[in-house]
Design an enzyme around this catalytic site. Structure first.
Site, mmCIF file in Angstrom:
data_model
loop_
_atom_site.group_PDB
_atom_site.id
_atom_site.type_symbol
_atom_site.label_atom_id
_atom_site.label_comp_id
_atom_site.label_asym_id
_atom_site.label_seq_id
_atom_site.Cartn_x
_atom_site.Cartn_y
_atom_site.Cartn_z
ATOM 1 N N TRP A 141 11.663 -4.444 -5.624
ATOM 2 C CA TRP A 141 10.270 -4.855 -5.531
ATOM 3 C C TRP A 141 9.815 -5.749 -6.675
ATOM 4 C CZ3 TRP A 141 11.743 -0.091 -3.578
ATOM 5 C CH2 TRP A 141 11.454 0.100 -2.224
ATOM 6 N N GLU A 162 0.835 -1.201 0.000
ATOM 7 C CA GLU A 162 0.000 0.000 0.000
ATOM 8 C C GLU A 162 0.870 1.251 0.000
ATOM 9 O OE1 GLU A 162 -1.919 1.009 3.979
ATOM 10 O OE2 GLU A 162 -1.884 -1.176 4.092
#
Length: 842
Positions: free
Chosen positions: A579, A517
């Site tokens: 990531w 998030e």
């Protein structure tokens, strides 16, 4: 009557079917005693506590008729100012009642009867024919109820009554402990039987339902192995929990038939016969090859219907169907080679985070399947392939939609924030188990989430062990957002971060790192920029944390996305590779906690608003997440005279962008800001057309044009319904976009004025909402925002033509008609299944 005839035919005959040739003929499903009924239609509802409402002879004639999924907060959500703490926002939180009258076919006597609640919010006391038969409490998972012993068959009516408790102070009765996730700010309180309900009838030898909560059963588990991706083959195993509810042992054979979306049989195989004791339960299995397989992936979300059959002495006694997909997954750490691999291909996951209530303004959290598909379709149209559901178990309807549309999911159990201990940890463990068993055949789920913010090493070990027990071969892994405990770091199977939180090299190198998030800021759709009437930019209130309009909100997202995209784990530079996934919070605005306390009626972090109308940030995401050349001009081209401003163009997979005003070039930019933003300063507004062109190797590969609109001249209406139109099941809905357009049909982008509506026919008006304005839902009037807005009409149980007219003084009015088609409901039961939107399979 119709249903009795159908069921009688099922019980009295086993159809003789020819064995089809694999890959050539349609599969004919063998008959069996098992029938699944749509149990969503024709409930009676009262939004208050009514003593004695569980009684069979209680007078409910004055109650409201509704269909499930039903959220009684559709009439009071999105109406009040929200705060960071969530608050109560004026929504009803209390007791309510549902009653359902139904009859079971006479020739089903002697069968087993189960009710499946996909969920309700928060708790429910369940009564059948005046007797207490069940208690639902966790608020988020599927629940099963065996009503065989108390059910009536034939002409005698059954009454199912459910008292729903939606108070935020509710405590689990056995432990006197609150559920941490029963909180407005983390799990918006759209109360009621807000998920689907099914009624199942089976014979005495049957495969159980995957409803550990309530029934303690595990259903069928389907998985692939020995994948040969280039050769398009794998082995498929079905494991089915089988119950022999007869008084004698039975030798039972489990078989499987794998059928593609065209209905063609692609594989079938048998397991070994096994004896199941009288009134006993056993796990039977069967394994066979699947050739010419069409694997599930984000690009090609291929699905199969897997029929699992039970036979005794050569006679089929039970047939169960599960829709699933087969995909090979690998999860790796390390720079250059790390990340998520689906079918031997690295897949960078890019998308969003969202509260699982996933509600719409005006309609609430109870809405038809095709509208869940509509949201999933918008995610894919933005080139997203990833959704991290937040805090609690996602809705089954959303999970199934994401299977069809190829969107990878993170599925939590039940959580708030910070670690839980004692009974509250036990509650989370139970919900995680129930969620795993319920969703483990859904191929879009790749990640189980142990917690929203950290767990201890012992807790992570417990969660990983549970995955290995209940989902050992499903190609999924267990992890957590924001790992803090060093022991937990060594045990977790993936690492979640928030806002790109700090992480260690050990974390990066041992398991995938996924952002769960990011970009928690907010920006409402109605603000174009600092030059557009009627707002001329957003003015920050005393308590507001953010100060964005649509333009600056979109540009800020570009910067955040670039921080992750430029450091994605496929990058071979170890200092940068981090990531495997990126999620921006939220996809759609939600009636949850917010950070613009002084101005908004909902959390406006979404890329689309609360009725799914896109903001400029949505188109920005579409471009950034595209693997092909794409371009978008932020904003519009209808400004006041003498306006001069910087025009921003977002482009991807191009070498340069050129900007034109009425055919005249205003330069070409080759060096974008943050990887995607091409800025053209000092552009003077001149009525006409602007165009941005993206070039690659000197060739124009993508472009977009915007035109100046004249004064509003008419209202334009665009109708959206399910495939085949609206259906009179009491739960279906249609929505209508209304626009202010000029004489040429061009939308007027700065129009923000009231439009009035009239409605005739068998429909329930639900309207829409205006951001930043209180009490706008459910009204027969609404303002446009940036020239457009959206309103909703819900069906009733009465078929017929619904007419909606939109008008504003001085403009040409517009009318649409909606034909609501009849749905057969026989004494509370239906076999009609609501349609879904077409899958994007190539």
């Amino acid at each position: 009557m119709v249903r009795t005839t159908i069921l009688a035919a099922v019980f009295l005959s086993i159809l003789a079917t020819a064995v089809p040739v694999l890959g050539q003929e349609k599969y004919s499903v063998p008959a069996s005693p098992r029938v699944r009924f749509n149990f969503n239609d024709d409930w009676l509802f009262m939004r208050q506590d009514v003593p004695g409402a569980e009684a069979v002879n209680f007078n409910d004639s004055a109650w409201q008729t509704v269909s499930t999924p039903h959220s009684f907060n559709d009439v009071d959500s999105f109406r009040g100012i929200i705060s960071h703490s969530g608050g109560d926002r004026g929504t009803y939180k209390g007791l309510s009642w549902y009653r359902k009258h139904f009859k079971l076919p006479a020739d089903a006597a002697g069968s087993n009867v189960f009710i499946e609640f996909e969920g309700m919010r928060q708790a429910g006391d369940i009564y059948l024919n005046g007797k207490d038969v069940g208690l639902y409490e966790n608020g988020v998972t599927g629940y099963g109820l065996d009503i065989t012993a108390g059910a009536h068959f034939g002409d005698q009516e059954n009454v199912l009554a459910v008292k729903v408790d939606n108070t935020t102070t509710y405590k689990e009765r056995a432990t006197d402990t609150a559920f941490r996730w029963n909180a407005n700010d983390f799990n918006p309180d759209h109360g009621g039987i807000n998920r689907r309900v099914w009624l199942h009838i089976t014979g005495k030898i049957y495969q159980t339902l995957p409803l550990y909560y309530g029934l303690g059963t595990t259903g069928t588990y389907i998985y692939g192995a020995n994948y040969n991706i280039p050769g398009r083959s794998c082995d498929v195993t079905v494991e089915s929990q089988v119950k022999n509810a007869t008084g004698s042992p039975a030798t039972i054979t489990l078989s499987a038939a794998i059928v593609d979306t065209d209905g063609v049989l692609r594989a079938e195989f048998d397991g070994k016969p096994a004896e199941v004791a009288a009134n006993g339960t056993s796990i039977l299995n069967a394994t066979g090859p699947l050739a010419s397989a069409r694997f599930w992936s984000t690009d090609e979300p291929n699905l199969y219907d897997v029929y699992t059959l039970l036979s005794v002495n050569g006679k089929v006694v039970d047939v169960s169907k599960a829709t699933t997909g087969f995909r090979k997954t690998e999860f790796k750490g390390g720079a250059g080679t790390g990340g998520v691999y689906i079918n031997d291909k690295f897949v960078y996951l890019k998308g969003y985070a969202q509260r699982t209530s996933d509600e719409w303004a005006g309609i609430g959290a109870g809405y038809p399947e095709w509208m869940h598909d509509f949201s999933a379709q918008m995610v894919r149209q933005s080139n997203g392939n990833y959704m991290r559901w937040m805090h609690v178990s996602p809705q089954k309807e959303d999970v199934e939609a994401y299977d069809r549309f190829g969107i990878v999911e993170v599925a939590p159990a039940g959580d708030k924030e910070v670690d839980a201990t004692g009974v509250q940890w036990d509650q989370r463990v139970a919900v995680m188990r129930d969620t795993m068993i319920y969703l483990r055949n859904n191929p879009s789920v790749l990640f189980w989430e142990a917690g929203n913010t950290g767990v201890t090493g012992a807790q992570m070990q417990q969660m990983v062990d549970m995955r290995k027990q209940w989902d050992p071969r499903g190609g999924r892994i267990m992890g957590c957002r924001s790992i803090r405990d060093t022991q937990a770091v060594s045990l977790t199977e993936y690492y979640g971060t928030m806002l790109g939180a700090p992480f260690s090299a050990a974390e990066r190198d041992t398991a995938p790192m996924i952002e769960t998030e990011d970009f928690r800021d907010e920006g409402a759709r109605r603000f174009w920029d600092n030059y557009s009437p009627p707002y001329f930019g957003f003015k920050k209130g005393a308590d507001d944390s953010w100060n964005y309009n649509s333009e600056t909100f979109a540009l800020a997202q570009v910067g955040r996305y670039w921080n992750f995209w430029s450091n994605r784990i496929s990058n071979t530079d170890p200092a940068r590779a981090k990531w495997a996934a990126y999620a921006s919070i939220y996809f759609n605005d939600s009636d949850a906690d917010g950070r613009q306390d002084s101005s908004e009626v909902c959390r406006v972090s979404g890329k689309v608003d609360a009725v799914r109308l896109p903001k400029e940030i949505y188109f920005t995401e579409r471009v950034m997440q595209n693997e092909k050349p794409d371009i978008h001009i932020i904003g519009h081209w209808t400004y006041p005279a003498n306006t001069t401003k910087t025009m921003y163009v977002i482009a991807n997979n191009v070498d340069s962008v050129e900007f034109f005003v009425n055919g005249t070039s205003h330069g070409r930019v080759t060096q974008p800001q943050n990887g995607f933003t091409y800025a053209f300063p000092n552009i003077a507004f001149v009525p006409g057309t602007i165009k941005a062109v993206g070039y690659k190797s000197g060739v124009a590969v993508t472009q977009e044009e915007l035109k100046t609109a004249a004064a509003p001249a008419a209202i334009k209406l665009t109708l959206y319904t399910a495939p085949g139109g609206m259906h009179a099941d009491g739960e279906d809905a249609a929505f209508i976009d209304f626009e202010a357009v000029d004489a040429n049909g061009e939308r007027c982008p700065t129009d923000d004025a009231r439009v009035d509506f009239t409605i005739t026919g068998p429909g329930i008006w639900r309207g829409g909402y205006n951001s930043g304005k209180t009490n706008t839902t459910n009204n027969l009037y609404l303002n446009t925002e940036c020239g457009i807005n959206r309103v909703h009409v819900r069906s009733t149980l009465t078929a017929g033509q619904i007419t909606v007219t939109a008008s504003r003084a001085g403009l040409k009015s517009a009318t649409v008609t909606i034909d609501s088609a009849p749905v057969t409901i026989d004494h509370g039961l239906s076999q009609w299944m609501p349609p879904s939107l077409p899958s994007p399979v190539k």
